[in-house]
Design a protein around this motif. Structure first.
Motif, mmCIF file in Angstrom:
data_model
loop_
_atom_site.group_PDB
_atom_site.id
_atom_site.type_symbol
_atom_site.label_atom_id
_atom_site.label_comp_id
_atom_site.label_asym_id
_atom_site.label_seq_id
_atom_site.Cartn_x
_atom_site.Cartn_y
_atom_site.Cartn_z
ATOM 1 N N ARG A 9 -23.416 -8.673 -44.243
ATOM 2 C CA ARG A 9 -22.863 -7.526 -44.972
ATOM 3 C C ARG A 9 -23.969 -6.532 -45.348
ATOM 4 N N GLU A 19 -23.211 -14.835 -44.536
ATOM 5 C CA GLU A 19 -22.232 -13.764 -44.758
ATOM 6 C C GLU A 19 -22.864 -12.611 -45.536
ATOM 7 N N GLU A 28 -15.033 -2.505 -44.018
ATOM 8 C CA GLU A 28 -14.850 -3.845 -44.581
ATOM 9 C C GLU A 28 -15.177 -4.881 -43.502
ATOM 10 N N LEU A 29 -16.038 -5.829 -43.846
ATOM 11 C CA LEU A 29 -16.444 -6.870 -42.905
ATOM 12 C C LEU A 29 -15.720 -8.168 -43.240
ATOM 13 N N TYR A 50 -21.044 -0.323 -33.861
ATOM 14 C CA TYR A 50 -20.502 -1.696 -33.856
ATOM 15 C C TYR A 50 -21.163 -2.538 -32.766
ATOM 16 N N ARG A 75 -12.218 -1.405 -40.634
ATOM 17 C CA ARG A 75 -12.366 -2.850 -40.772
ATOM 18 C C ARG A 75 -13.017 -3.430 -39.526
ATOM 19 N N ILE A 76 -13.909 -4.394 -39.748
ATOM 20 C CA ILE A 76 -14.524 -5.149 -38.658
ATOM 21 C C ILE A 76 -14.257 -6.625 -38.908
ATOM 22 N N THR A 77 -13.683 -7.298 -37.918
ATOM 23 C CA THR A 77 -13.392 -8.727 -38.035
ATOM 24 C C THR A 77 -14.235 -9.483 -37.023
ATOM 25 N N LEU A 121 -24.998 -4.587 -42.242
ATOM 26 C CA LEU A 121 -23.983 -3.608 -41.839
ATOM 27 C C LEU A 121 -24.201 -2.270 -42.533
ATOM 28 N N GLY A 152 -15.317 -10.103 -31.669
ATOM 29 C CA GLY A 152 -15.176 -9.229 -32.828
ATOM 30 C C GLY A 152 -14.137 -8.158 -32.561
#
Length: 471
Positions: free
Chosen positions: A325, A321, A338-339, A280, A307-309, A328, A299
């Motif tokens: 993705r 976006e 999940e991004l 990450y 999950r990554i926010t 990643l 982040g």
């Protein structure tokens, strides 16, 4: 001797030299790293047994060290925390657990576990009372927060620190400095104090995290003790009853297996979390931070929910976006996460750029307005001077400046034309000058100054009739 035989002999000589070199290096390494011959097994077992009991002076030393460590955590002082670790008697029961399992001594194991439990309860109670009643007990310092989430480094520190400790204890003549260093590195005291802080403030996640760290340290120190005791072939406890000896051996083996389960699971979980964290951080550093157009705020990594926010201080378009993705997926440990991308549409990059351009234009317009006003002021001043010169044949501002320079005691100067009439039919115009002098001057000096001023004015403005009045 033909050349071929000569070459073969040289090859054989080289092989012998290489074998001799390897044997010398091997012997050197064995002598350098071997510590079995320098081990006093009986003295080590006896010393560990003597450190297991936990009562009297040892209990009071623990209470005092817990208080010192709690103060250090509360004050965010690393030096104070280290001082508390140096005086803490926590190692005895933990070494006793590892050693007793290794030598199949069930009695010592029971004694070690009982004393370890008493030690934990007494430590938690002391820390709880401190953080519950101390005025600043609710402050969350970095020293406290650092003991709530163990990672792979804590596991490695505990295991290798435990190895250093037990190896030092087995040597003839214990190396005190090594034991002190292990006491600092394994850090058994701060997690217990942090757990007491969590209990005092009703923060269960802090309590569980700190106890998890303490458990990791405890088990890996005991595991290191167990392994070293087995490697050094500590003598097993002999029992007269063969059935009892077999049962004790089975219990010790079961205890060893149970003890190994938790650290193995913990090591795998922590190693996995460490992989998530590293990937990450690399993803953010390489894919997001170098892009200046992305106004990255922060982040959040959530391994449990995979999950990554990402939060951006601006709007993120679909192309960006999609690119993030795709990037990643190139990171092994987080490729299936999940991004979630959260952008602030009200402060998109384009809008901020437009606002910046408008601000620059407004500043330029204001600069032009100010410049125009300054020119108008200068024009008005020139027009006033022309009017003064036309009506009075002189510039009042110039006369006033010269008057102040010539008469240093002059504090006020004024000039005007006044209409008068003696018979109320004919109107005359007289020139009136108003002047004030410093109050420190006496009357005779003031009269002399008045006379000098009038004479000077007559020569400057070329008027014969001037009336001087005090303001």
């Amino acid at each position: 001797m033909n050349p071929e035989e000569n070459i073969e002999k040289k090859k054989e000589a080289v092989k012998k030299d290489a074998q001799g070199l390897w044997q010398s290096v091997k012997t050197f390494l064995v002598e350098l790293l071997a510590f079995r011959e320098d081990t006093d097994r009986d003295a080590t077992i006896e010393a560990i047994k003597n450190d297991i009991p936990f009562k009297g002076a040892t209990a009071w030393i623990l209470i005092c060290s817990i208080f010192v460590a709690s103060v250090g955590l509360n004050a965010n002082s690393t030096a104070v925390v280290i001082g508390a670790m140096l005086i803490s008697p926590l190692m005895g029961p933990i070494l006793g657990v590892g050693m007793s399992i290794a030598v199949n001594d069930i009695d010592v194991l029971k004694k070690s576990l009982i004393n370890l439990a008493v030690m934990i309860v007494l430590s938690l109670l002391t820390a709880f009372l401190f953080f519950k009643f101390f005025p600043l007990g609710s402050q969350e310092t970095s020293e406290l927060l650092g003991r709530t989430q163990p990672d792979i480094r804590d596991v490695l520190i505990a295991f290798f620190g435990g190895l250093a400790l037990i190896i030092a204890r087995t040597k003839r003549g214990t190396i005190a400095s090594v034991i002190f260093g292990v006491a600092i590195a394994t850090a058994l005291m701060p997690p217990l104090c942090t757990a007491g802080y969590g209990l005092a403030n009703g923060n269960i996640p802090y309590f569980l995290g700190a106890m998890n760290l303490f458990t990791i340290n405890t088990i890996f120190i005991a595991l290191a003790t167990f392994l070293v005791a087995k490697i050094l072939r500590f003598p097993l406890v002999r029992y007269a009853n063969s059935k009892r000896r077999k049962r004790i051996s089975q219990l010790a083996s079961l205890a060893a297996i149970i003890v190994m389960i938790y650290p193995t699971i913990t090591f795998i979980r922590v190693l996995k979390d460490s992989g998530f964290e590293n990937d990450y951080n690399t993803f953010v550093k390489q894919e997001i931070e170098p892009n200046n157009e992305l106004w990255f705020q922060k982040g959040l990594l959530n391994p449990e929910e995979e999950r990554i926010t990402l939060f951006f201080n601006g709007e993120i378009n679909e192309a960006t976006e999609s690119d993030l993705r795709n990037e990643l997926k190139s990171y092994k440990n987080i490729r299936d996460f999940e991004l979630i991308i959260s952008g602030n549409k009200n402060r998109s990059f384009d809008k901020i750029s437009d606002a910046y351009d408008r601000a620059i234009e407004d500043l330029d317009e204001r600069d032009n307005i100010i410049s125009g006003l300054q020119k108008e002021i200068e024009t008005l001043r020139e027009e006033i001077d022309l009017i003064n010169q036309k009506n009075n044949s002189f510039s009042f501002s110039s006369i006033a400046k010269d008057a102040k320079i010539r008469f240093n005691d002059l504090e006020y100067f004024g000039y005007s034309k006044m209409l008068t009439s003696k018979d109320f039919i004919k109107i005359d115009t007289i020139n009136v000058v108003s002047a004030n002098w410093k109050k420190s001057l006496n009357d005779s000096v003031v009269k002399a100054r008045d006379k000098q001023l009038l004479e000077w004015l007559k020569t400057q403005i070329k008027l014969d009739s001037i009336v001087l009045k005090r303001q």
